[in-house]
Design an enzyme around this catalytic site. Structure first.
Site, PDB file in Angstrom:
ATOM      1  N   THR A 121       0.813  -1.210   0.000  1.00  0.00           N
ATOM      2  CA  THR A 121       0.000   0.000   0.000  1.00  0.00           C
ATOM      3  C   THR A 121       0.848   1.263   0.000  1.00  0.00           C
ATOM      4  O   THR A 121       1.956   1.279   0.550  1.00  0.00           O
ATOM      5  CB  THR A 121      -0.914   0.019   1.254  1.00  0.00           C
ATOM      6  OG1 THR A 121      -1.491   1.313   1.390  1.00  0.00           O
ATOM      7  CG2 THR A 121      -0.135  -0.276   2.517  1.00  0.00           C
ATOM      8  N   TYR A 145      -1.437   0.062  10.307  1.00  0.00           N
ATOM      9  CA  TYR A 145      -1.831  -0.570   9.038  1.00  0.00           C
ATOM     10  C   TYR A 145      -0.663  -0.538   8.047  1.00  0.00           C
ATOM     11  O   TYR A 145      -0.247  -1.569   7.508  1.00  0.00           O
ATOM     12  CB  TYR A 145      -3.056   0.161   8.456  1.00  0.00           C
ATOM     13  CG  TYR A 145      -3.374  -0.233   7.036  1.00  0.00           C
ATOM     14  CD1 TYR A 145      -4.022  -1.423   6.760  1.00  0.00           C
ATOM     15  CD2 TYR A 145      -3.007   0.585   5.967  1.00  0.00           C
ATOM     16  CE1 TYR A 145      -4.291  -1.795   5.456  1.00  0.00           C
ATOM     17  CE2 TYR A 145      -3.275   0.226   4.667  1.00  0.00           C
ATOM     18  CZ  TYR A 145      -3.919  -0.971   4.414  1.00  0.00           C
ATOM     19  OH  TYR A 145      -4.175  -1.334   3.126  1.00  0.00           O
TER      20      TYR A 145
HETATM   21  N1  UFG Z   1     -12.581  11.727   2.559  1.00  0.00           N
HETATM   22  C1  UFG Z   1     -13.577  12.644   2.844  1.00  0.00           C
HETATM   23  N2  UFG Z   1     -14.787  12.163   3.272  1.00  0.00           N
HETATM   24  C2  UFG Z   1     -15.047  10.841   3.434  1.00  0.00           C
HETATM   25  C3  UFG Z   1     -14.027   9.917   3.147  1.00  0.00           C
HETATM   26  C4  UFG Z   1     -12.805  10.383   2.716  1.00  0.00           C
HETATM   27  O1  UFG Z   1     -13.384  13.841   2.716  1.00  0.00           O
HETATM   28  O2  UFG Z   1     -16.155  10.492   3.842  1.00  0.00           O
HETATM   29  C5  UFG Z   1     -11.302  12.210   2.029  1.00  0.00           C
HETATM   30  C6  UFG Z   1     -10.099  11.870   2.880  1.00  0.00           C
HETATM   31  O3  UFG Z   1      -9.895  12.836   3.873  1.00  0.00           O
HETATM   32  C7  UFG Z   1      -8.999  11.796   1.822  1.00  0.00           C
HETATM   33  C8  UFG Z   1      -9.713  11.265   0.594  1.00  0.00           C
HETATM   34  O4  UFG Z   1     -11.085  11.562   0.798  1.00  0.00           O
HETATM   35  O5  UFG Z   1      -8.535  13.088   1.528  1.00  0.00           O
HETATM   36  C9  UFG Z   1      -9.575   9.767   0.405  1.00  0.00           C
HETATM   37  O6  UFG Z   1      -9.906   9.096   1.613  1.00  0.00           O
HETATM   38  P1  UFG Z   1     -10.194   7.516   1.679  1.00  0.00           P
HETATM   39  O7  UFG Z   1     -10.635   7.234   3.060  1.00  0.00           O
HETATM   40  O8  UFG Z   1     -11.085   7.131   0.564  1.00  0.00           O
HETATM   41  O9  UFG Z   1      -8.782   6.874   1.392  1.00  0.00           O
HETATM   42  P2  UFG Z   1      -7.368   7.143   2.091  1.00  0.00           P
HETATM   43  O10 UFG Z   1      -6.557   7.962   1.141  1.00  0.00           O
HETATM   44  O11 UFG Z   1      -7.491   7.649   3.461  1.00  0.00           O
HETATM   45  O12 UFG Z   1      -6.785   5.685   2.295  1.00  0.00           O
HETATM   46  C10 UFG Z   1      -6.815   4.716   1.285  1.00  0.00           C
HETATM   47  C11 UFG Z   1      -7.093   3.370   1.894  1.00  0.00           C
HETATM   48  C12 UFG Z   1      -5.943   2.836   2.651  1.00  0.00           C
HETATM   49  C13 UFG Z   1      -4.704   2.946   1.888  1.00  0.00           C
HETATM   50  C14 UFG Z   1      -4.515   4.330   1.401  1.00  0.00           C
HETATM   51  C15 UFG Z   1      -3.304   4.432   0.555  1.00  0.00           C
HETATM   52  O13 UFG Z   1      -8.180   3.488   2.792  1.00  0.00           O
HETATM   53  O14 UFG Z   1      -6.188   1.474   2.926  1.00  0.00           O
HETATM   54  O15 UFG Z   1      -5.622   4.737   0.626  1.00  0.00           O
HETATM   55  O16 UFG Z   1      -2.669   5.591   0.867  1.00  0.00           O
HETATM   56  F1  UFG Z   1      -3.668   2.600   2.665  1.00  0.00           F
END
Ligand code: UFG
Length: 334
Positions: A121, A145
């Site tokens: 990841t 994680y």
């Molecule tokens: N976000 C929102 N509202 C939401 C969900 C997410 O604004 O309801 C934002 C987050 O703050 C972030 C972006 O959307 O800026 C993406 O968030 P996600 O939760 O969809 O994904 P992440 O980038 O946090 O994490 C994902 C996976 C992890 C993995 C990572 C790789 O969840 O398992 O990408 O960096 F490790």
């Protein structure tokens, strides 16, 4: 043409694993699945694919599967995937991911299984301060994680030096979308991933979407991510496996992303465009541990594999996620 060796997919009933199973089966690879069904779904695996419900750390079970299936390669997806949960319960993650991966690798070594593909990841990079992350960017995870995945990368590197096994670690960026033919998709309830949350909101399964932070150092102030279609990601796994078989002395580590980013607002705009509706958006404070921007440099995978993304278009990713979300509703599962 490489020989199509029997492949065991761990976590093959889960989101990304079930797409990998389809990619392998569609291309004619003999494939079997092991999944404990804690977060996966039996129905996500086609009936034609041998299925074992069990634990990847169950060494006698793995020995039996390898013998029955003649397994020559493992694609390892099994594990927990919720970053905040890993912060609250780190030992669960070091058990579920690191310790169980160690047991799986031990089973593979004991049986002489020569190839392994590991779902790593971008979270292993932590909060990188470069506009595009290469494989050489320092890996400094900021949560258990990411650390549990990084530890498994290190185990594989050491094992590949000591035993006749080569491996490919694929470092995924933000995986989204669903099988274009509508056979599987992201099905686990209580999702936190942006595109899944947004399509749920678009279908009225939740009332609004929270935007976690609007003061990031990005063009519109919301977080930027490199969203990759799960079917393109699954295709990369099959190509990586062919590369491992073709060059057994070589192991690989590659970013999996499209090399371009979209902000939260751009993603929500895409969902509105595709549905021709407007989701309610609510500004919230930043979520702990979120980097401003996380975009891959995908030069290495492009140079190493004949990987040509087919769905690298945000509206297509959103459209497939939406179609799957509807389908879950029709199946009474979402
Ligand atoms: N976000 C929102 N509202 C939401 C969900 C997410 O604004 O309801 C934002 C987050 O703050 C972030 C972006 O959307 O800026 C993406 O968030 P996600 O939760 O969809 O994904 P992440 O980038 O946090 O994490 C994902 C996976 C992890 C993995 C990572 C790789 O969840 O398992 O990408 O960096 F490790």
């Amino acid at each position: 043409m490489t020989d199509k060796l029997p492949v065991l997919v761990t976590g093959g009933a889960g989101y990304i694993g079930s797409h990998a199973v389809l990619a392998l089966a569609d291309a004619g690879w003999p494939v079997a699945v092991i999944d404990n069904l804690v977060t996966g779904f039996r129905w996500a695996v086609p009936d034609t694919v041998p299925f074992y419900q069990g634990d990847i750390a169950d060494e006698p079970l793995l020995a039996r599967i390898f013998a029955e299936q003649g397994t020559r390669a493992i694609m390892h997806f099994a594990g927990s995937v919720v970053v905040p949960e890993s912060v609250a319960d780190p030992l669960k993650y070091y058990h579920n991911k690191t310790a169980k991966s160690r047991a799986l690798i031990a089973s593979a070594v004991a049986a002489g299984v020569p190839h392994m593909i590991f779902s790593s990841t971008a979270a292993t990079y932590g909060v990188p301060d470069v506009p595009r992350v290469t494989e050489a960017t320092p890996q400094v995870p900021i949560n258990p994680y990411g650390m549990s995945k990084l530890m498994t990368e290190h185990m594989l590197a050491d094992v590949a030096r000591a035993h006749p096994l080569n491996y490919c670690a694929l470092r995924y960026f933000n995986v989204a979308g669903a099988d274009p033919a509508g056979r599987t998709g992201q099905s686990t309830a209580g999702a936190t991933h942006l595109i899944k949350v947004a399509v749920e909101a678009a279908l009225g399964k939740r009332g609004h979407v929270d935007i976690f932070g609007s003061d990031y150092a990005t063009p519109d102030g919301t977080g930027v991510r490199d969203y990759i279609h799960v079917t393109d990601l699954a295709a990369a796994h099959v190509l990586a496996l062919e590369a491992l078989i073709a060059e057994p002395a070589r192991s690989l580590t590659m970013n999996c992303g499209y090399g371009r980013g979209f902000s939260v607002l751009e993603v929500l705009d895409a969902v509105d465009r595709v549905t021709n509706r407007r989701i309610e958006r609510r500004m919230q404070p930043r979520r702990a541990g979120d980097p401003d921007s996380l975009i891959s440099d995908n030069g290495r995978i492009k140079a190493t594999l004949p990987w040509v993304p087919r769905y690298d278009d945000l509206d297509t990713i959103v459209g497939h996620a939406l179609a799957w979300e509807r389908r879950l509703g029709e199946m009474g599962r979402g």
